[in-house]
Design a protein around this motif. Structure first.
Motif, short mmCIF file in Angstrom:
data_model
loop_
_atom_site.label_atom_id
_atom_site.label_comp_id
_atom_site.label_asym_id
_atom_site.label_seq_id
_atom_site.Cartn_x
_atom_site.Cartn_y
_atom_site.Cartn_z
N GLN A 13 0.83 -1.20 0.00
CA GLN A 13 0.00 0.00 0.00
C GLN A 13 0.87 1.25 0.00
N PRO A 14 0.34 2.35 -0.49
CA PRO A 14 1.10 3.61 -0.42
C PRO A 14 1.52 3.92 1.01
N GLY A 15 2.75 4.36 1.16
CA GLY A 15 3.31 4.62 2.47
C GLY A 15 4.01 3.42 3.08
N GLY A 16 3.86 2.26 2.47
CA GLY A 16 4.48 1.06 2.99
C GLY A 16 5.94 0.90 2.58
N LEU A 83 6.60 4.24 0.15
CA LEU A 83 6.39 3.97 -1.27
C LEU A 83 5.18 4.71 -1.81
N LYS A 84 5.28 5.11 -3.07
CA LYS A 84 4.23 5.86 -3.76
C LYS A 84 3.77 5.07 -4.98
N PRO A 85 2.56 5.32 -5.44
CA PRO A 85 2.10 4.61 -6.64
C PRO A 85 3.05 4.77 -7.83
N GLU A 86 3.69 5.91 -7.94
CA GLU A 86 4.61 6.13 -9.06
C GLU A 86 5.90 5.33 -8.93
N THR A 119 4.50 -3.29 -6.99
CA THR A 119 3.25 -2.59 -7.25
C THR A 119 2.81 -1.89 -5.97
N VAL A 120 2.61 -0.58 -6.08
CA VAL A 120 2.17 0.23 -4.95
C VAL A 120 0.75 0.69 -5.23
N SER A 121 -0.18 0.15 -4.47
CA SER A 121 -1.59 0.43 -4.74
C SER A 121 -2.42 0.14 -3.50
N SER A 122 -3.49 0.93 -3.35
CA SER A 122 -4.41 0.69 -2.25
C SER A 122 -5.55 -0.22 -2.70
#
Length: 122
Positions: A13-16, A83-86, A119-122
């Motif tokens: 997840q984002p921020g992880g 971590l960020k989605p980008e 993959t960074v995603s919620s």
């Protein structure tokens, strides 16, 4: 023939955080520098971070400074925080078997791993 193998990719997840590892599965070679690159769909493979074996100095892409840390000797690591989605991409480790003027260029490296998906995603 030297083979580099990456481990540790996945979905976060984002921020992880994630930690990637890279090992040479066979063969020996002089490692002047080792690095991480990444490639997102439809984009060029881009430099992420490098560590020089001669003096331990590191460099980072501006987009990951303060969030990613490269380290390691025989095993190369990339600690990725906040971590960020980008940041989603296939991450590759690479090794340079000789001195190069600029380690941010893909062509500076002699050996590459097969890549691991992040993959960074919620």
């Amino acid at each position: 023939q030297v083979q580099l193998v990456e481990f540790g990719g996945g979905l976060v997840q984002p921020g992880g955080s994630l930690r990637l590892s890279c090992v040479a599965s066979q063969g020996t070679f002089s490692r002047y520098a080792m690095a991480w690159f990444r490639q997102a769909p439809g984009k060029e493979r881009e430099f992420v971070a490098v560590i020089r074996r001669t003096n331990g100095n590191t460099d980072y892409a501006d987009s990951v400074k303060g969030r990613f840390t490269i380290s390691g000797d025989n095993t190369l690591y990339l600690q990725m925080n906040n971590l960020k989605p980008e940041d989603s991409a296939v991450y590759y480790c690479a090794a340079a078997a000789g001195y190069r003027h600029d380690y941010t260029y893909r062509r500076s490296y002699d050996f590459w791993g097969q890549g691991t998906q992040v993959t960074v995603s919620s």
